[in-house]
Design a protein around this motif. Structure first.
Motif, PDB file in Angstrom:
ATOM      1  N   ALA A 183       2.648  -2.417  -5.506  1.00  0.00           N
ATOM      2  CA  ALA A 183       1.484  -1.917  -6.238  1.00  0.00           C
ATOM      3  C   ALA A 183       1.155  -0.490  -5.815  1.00  0.00           C
ATOM      4  O   ALA A 183       0.839   0.369  -6.655  1.00  0.00           O
ATOM      5  CB  ALA A 183       0.285  -2.829  -6.004  1.00  0.00           C
ATOM      6  N   GLU A 184       1.237  -0.234  -4.510  1.00  0.00           N
ATOM      7  CA  GLU A 184       0.960   1.118  -4.009  1.00  0.00           C
ATOM      8  C   GLU A 184       2.039   2.107  -4.441  1.00  0.00           C
ATOM      9  O   GLU A 184       1.742   3.265  -4.759  1.00  0.00           O
ATOM     10  CB  GLU A 184       0.841   1.081  -2.484  1.00  0.00           C
ATOM     11  CG  GLU A 184      -0.402   0.340  -2.007  1.00  0.00           C
ATOM     12  CD  GLU A 184      -0.367   0.036  -0.516  1.00  0.00           C
ATOM     13  OE1 GLU A 184      -1.441  -0.133   0.070  1.00  0.00           O
ATOM     14  OE2 GLU A 184       0.749  -0.053   0.055  1.00  0.00           O
ATOM     15  N   LEU A 185       3.294   1.642  -4.461  1.00  0.00           N
ATOM     16  CA  LEU A 185       4.380   2.495  -4.944  1.00  0.00           C
ATOM     17  C   LEU A 185       4.151   2.869  -6.398  1.00  0.00           C
ATOM     18  O   LEU A 185       4.326   4.023  -6.802  1.00  0.00           O
ATOM     19  CB  LEU A 185       5.714   1.759  -4.810  1.00  0.00           C
ATOM     20  CG  LEU A 185       6.338   1.683  -3.416  1.00  0.00           C
ATOM     21  CD1 LEU A 185       7.481   0.667  -3.409  1.00  0.00           C
ATOM     22  CD2 LEU A 185       6.857   3.049  -3.006  1.00  0.00           C
ATOM     23  N   ALA A 186       3.776   1.882  -7.204  1.00  0.00           N
ATOM     24  CA  ALA A 186       3.554   2.113  -8.634  1.00  0.00           C
ATOM     25  C   ALA A 186       2.442   3.150  -8.848  1.00  0.00           C
ATOM     26  O   ALA A 186       2.571   4.065  -9.667  1.00  0.00           O
ATOM     27  CB  ALA A 186       3.205   0.805  -9.325  1.00  0.00           C
ATOM     28  N   ALA A 187       1.355   3.007  -8.081  1.00  0.00           N
ATOM     29  CA  ALA A 187       0.235   3.933  -8.225  1.00  0.00           C
ATOM     30  C   ALA A 187       0.624   5.339  -7.782  1.00  0.00           C
ATOM     31  O   ALA A 187       0.299   6.330  -8.452  1.00  0.00           O
ATOM     32  CB  ALA A 187      -0.953   3.434  -7.407  1.00  0.00           C
ATOM     33  N   HIS A 188       1.342   5.419  -6.679  1.00  0.00           N
ATOM     34  CA  HIS A 188       1.719   6.735  -6.141  1.00  0.00           C
ATOM     35  C   HIS A 188       2.712   7.456  -7.045  1.00  0.00           C
ATOM     36  O   HIS A 188       2.633   8.680  -7.222  1.00  0.00           O
ATOM     37  CB  HIS A 188       2.317   6.566  -4.744  1.00  0.00           C
ATOM     38  CG  HIS A 188       2.765   7.853  -4.119  1.00  0.00           C
ATOM     39  ND1 HIS A 188       1.879   8.800  -3.640  1.00  0.00           N
ATOM     40  CD2 HIS A 188       4.011   8.366  -3.917  1.00  0.00           C
ATOM     41  CE1 HIS A 188       2.554   9.831  -3.170  1.00  0.00           C
ATOM     42  NE2 HIS A 188       3.843   9.598  -3.316  1.00  0.00           N
ATOM     43  N   LEU A 189       3.644   6.703  -7.620  1.00  0.00           N
ATOM     44  CA  LEU A 189       4.703   7.307  -8.433  1.00  0.00           C
ATOM     45  C   LEU A 189       4.370   7.316  -9.928  1.00  0.00           C
ATOM     46  O   LEU A 189       5.168   7.791 -10.738  1.00  0.00           O
ATOM     47  CB  LEU A 189       6.016   6.549  -8.210  1.00  0.00           C
ATOM     48  CG  LEU A 189       6.560   6.584  -6.778  1.00  0.00           C
ATOM     49  CD1 LEU A 189       7.761   5.648  -6.644  1.00  0.00           C
ATOM     50  CD2 LEU A 189       6.935   8.007  -6.380  1.00  0.00           C
ATOM     51  N   HIS A 190       3.212   6.751 -10.269  1.00  0.00           N
ATOM     52  CA  HIS A 190       2.791   6.663 -11.670  1.00  0.00           C
ATOM     53  C   HIS A 190       3.816   5.899 -12.513  1.00  0.00           C
ATOM     54  O   HIS A 190       4.216   6.328 -13.600  1.00  0.00           O
ATOM     55  CB  HIS A 190       2.564   8.065 -12.259  1.00  0.00           C
ATOM     56  CG  HIS A 190       1.603   8.904 -11.462  1.00  0.00           C
ATOM     57  ND1 HIS A 190       0.257   8.624 -11.367  1.00  0.00           N
ATOM     58  CD2 HIS A 190       1.807   9.996 -10.682  1.00  0.00           C
ATOM     59  CE1 HIS A 190      -0.333   9.508 -10.582  1.00  0.00           C
ATOM     60  NE2 HIS A 190       0.584  10.355 -10.148  1.00  0.00           N
ATOM     61  N   LEU A 191       4.243   4.769 -11.974  1.00  0.00           N
ATOM     62  CA  LEU A 191       5.199   3.900 -12.653  1.00  0.00           C
ATOM     63  C   LEU A 191       4.595   2.500 -12.783  1.00  0.00           C
ATOM     64  O   LEU A 191       3.615   2.173 -12.115  1.00  0.00           O
ATOM     65  CB  LEU A 191       6.498   3.801 -11.843  1.00  0.00           C
ATOM     66  CG  LEU A 191       7.269   5.100 -11.584  1.00  0.00           C
ATOM     67  CD1 LEU A 191       8.400   4.835 -10.601  1.00  0.00           C
ATOM     68  CD2 LEU A 191       7.821   5.662 -12.891  1.00  0.00           C
ATOM     69  N   SER A 192       5.202   1.676 -13.619  1.00  0.00           N
ATOM     70  CA  SER A 192       4.763   0.288 -13.700  1.00  0.00           C
ATOM     71  C   SER A 192       5.345  -0.473 -12.516  1.00  0.00           C
ATOM     72  O   SER A 192       6.364  -0.062 -11.940  1.00  0.00           O
ATOM     73  CB  SER A 192       5.239  -0.350 -15.005  1.00  0.00           C
ATOM     74  OG  SER A 192       6.659  -0.500 -14.988  1.00  0.00           O
ATOM     75  N   GLU A 193       4.715  -1.591 -12.153  1.00  0.00           N
ATOM     76  CA  GLU A 193       5.248  -2.394 -11.051  1.00  0.00           C
ATOM     77  C   GLU A 193       6.624  -2.947 -11.399  1.00  0.00           C
ATOM     78  O   GLU A 193       7.479  -3.099 -10.524  1.00  0.00           O
ATOM     79  CB  GLU A 193       4.286  -3.532 -10.698  1.00  0.00           C
ATOM     80  CG  GLU A 193       3.088  -3.079  -9.880  1.00  0.00           C
ATOM     81  CD  GLU A 193       2.371  -4.232  -9.210  1.00  0.00           C
ATOM     82  OE1 GLU A 193       3.032  -5.031  -8.523  1.00  0.00           O
ATOM     83  OE2 GLU A 193       1.145  -4.335  -9.403  1.00  0.00           O
ATOM     84  N   ALA A 194       6.854  -3.244 -12.670  1.00  0.00           N
ATOM     85  CA  ALA A 194       8.158  -3.762 -13.099  1.00  0.00           C
ATOM     86  C   ALA A 194       9.248  -2.721 -12.823  1.00  0.00           C
ATOM     87  O   ALA A 194      10.351  -3.058 -12.359  1.00  0.00           O
ATOM     88  CB  ALA A 194       8.125  -4.124 -14.572  1.00  0.00           C
ATOM     89  N   THR A 195       8.939  -1.446 -13.110  1.00  0.00           N
ATOM     90  CA  THR A 195       9.906  -0.376 -12.871  1.00  0.00           C
ATOM     91  C   THR A 195      10.157  -0.211 -11.368  1.00  0.00           C
ATOM     92  O   THR A 195      11.301  -0.023 -10.934  1.00  0.00           O
ATOM     93  CB  THR A 195       9.398   0.954 -13.450  1.00  0.00           C
ATOM     94  OG1 THR A 195       9.238   0.809 -14.869  1.00  0.00           O
ATOM     95  CG2 THR A 195      10.380   2.082 -13.175  1.00  0.00           C
TER      96      THR A 195
END
Length: 235
Positions: A183-195
């Motif tokens: 979840a934190e990766l998705a927020a930081h990278l502006h990606l979906s959690e699936a990606t």
């Protein structure tokens, strides 16, 4: 209907086993078996086929490290996830346990909420490092103690797959090594959690790693991440 989560608890201290059993049972998690030594733990896992094993390191007959190796080596695709239980004072066996395939470790004084969350997390295929232990791990590598893990000095040569990672995959690996969740990766990278999950899966496949914990170890051992970075690559 969701299949009940089943756990084997392996610890030579009866009070620890009882406490964990009560916490898990209260959360609707089934304790399939308990074991007070490593050999019994291996047998219990073989008989009950649990989803997760809570494994103490120091036990009679067979230590938790060798028990973990045997369980994961014989389980194949159906092998359970192993969470190593440890006291605050780490010893080198914990690092070896990660190489043996353990999915993370927890302190024995973990809160009930964290214990339940951890068991559910690894059952879903994720991996964890208790924050206090993560700091110790980073500190150990900061001292240049690469021999903390078997084969440490040869790790870079053994994992030439790092060179096959894309720029994005390398970035994701660095952030994983700093402890960021999906979840934190998705927020930081502006990606979906699936990606993000797709990136993580590709990284593990390219590097021949079992899970995120081994990815953290590899990142520090090979110098991909240096202690002191803030987790966002800005140092």
């Amino acid at each position: 209907m969701t299949t009940p989560l089943r756990v084997v608890i392996a610890d030579d201290q009866a009070l620890v086993r009882t406490g964990f059993r009560m916490i898990l049972a209260a959360a609707g998690i089934e304790v399939a078996a308990e074991a007070d030594d490593g050999l019994t733990a291996v047998d219990a896992v073989r008989r009950t086929l649990p989803d997760v094993v809570l494994m103490d390191i120091r036990m009679p007959e067979l230590d938790g490290l060798e028990a973990t190796r045997r369980i994961l080596a014989s389980g194949g695709d159906r092998a359970p996830r192993v969470i190593i239980l440890t006291t605050f004072d780490l010893d080198q066996y914990v690092y070896a346990a990660l190489n043996a395939g353990a999915s993370g470790f927890l302190l024995k004084d973990v809160s009930p909420e964290h214990l339940i969350s951890a068991v559910r997390m690894v059952r879903s295929g994720d991996a964890l490092l208790a924050p206090a232990i993560t700091r110790r791990l980073v500190s150990r590598f900061a001292r240049g103690d690469v021999n903390a893990l078997p084969g440490g000095p040869d790790r870079a040569a053994q994992h030439q797959g790092l060179g096959t990672l894309t720029a994005r995959e390398s970035e994701v690996l660095r952030l994983i090594a700093r402890g960021l969740s999906n979840a934190e990766l998705a927020a930081h990278l502006h990606l979906s959690e699936a990606t993000v999950k797709t990136h993580v899966a590709r990284i593990l496949a390219k590097l021949g790693l079992r899970d995120r914990v081994q990815a953290v170890v590899l990142a520090y051992e090979t110098g991909l991440v240096s202690p002191g970075e803030d987790g966002t690559g800005q140092g």
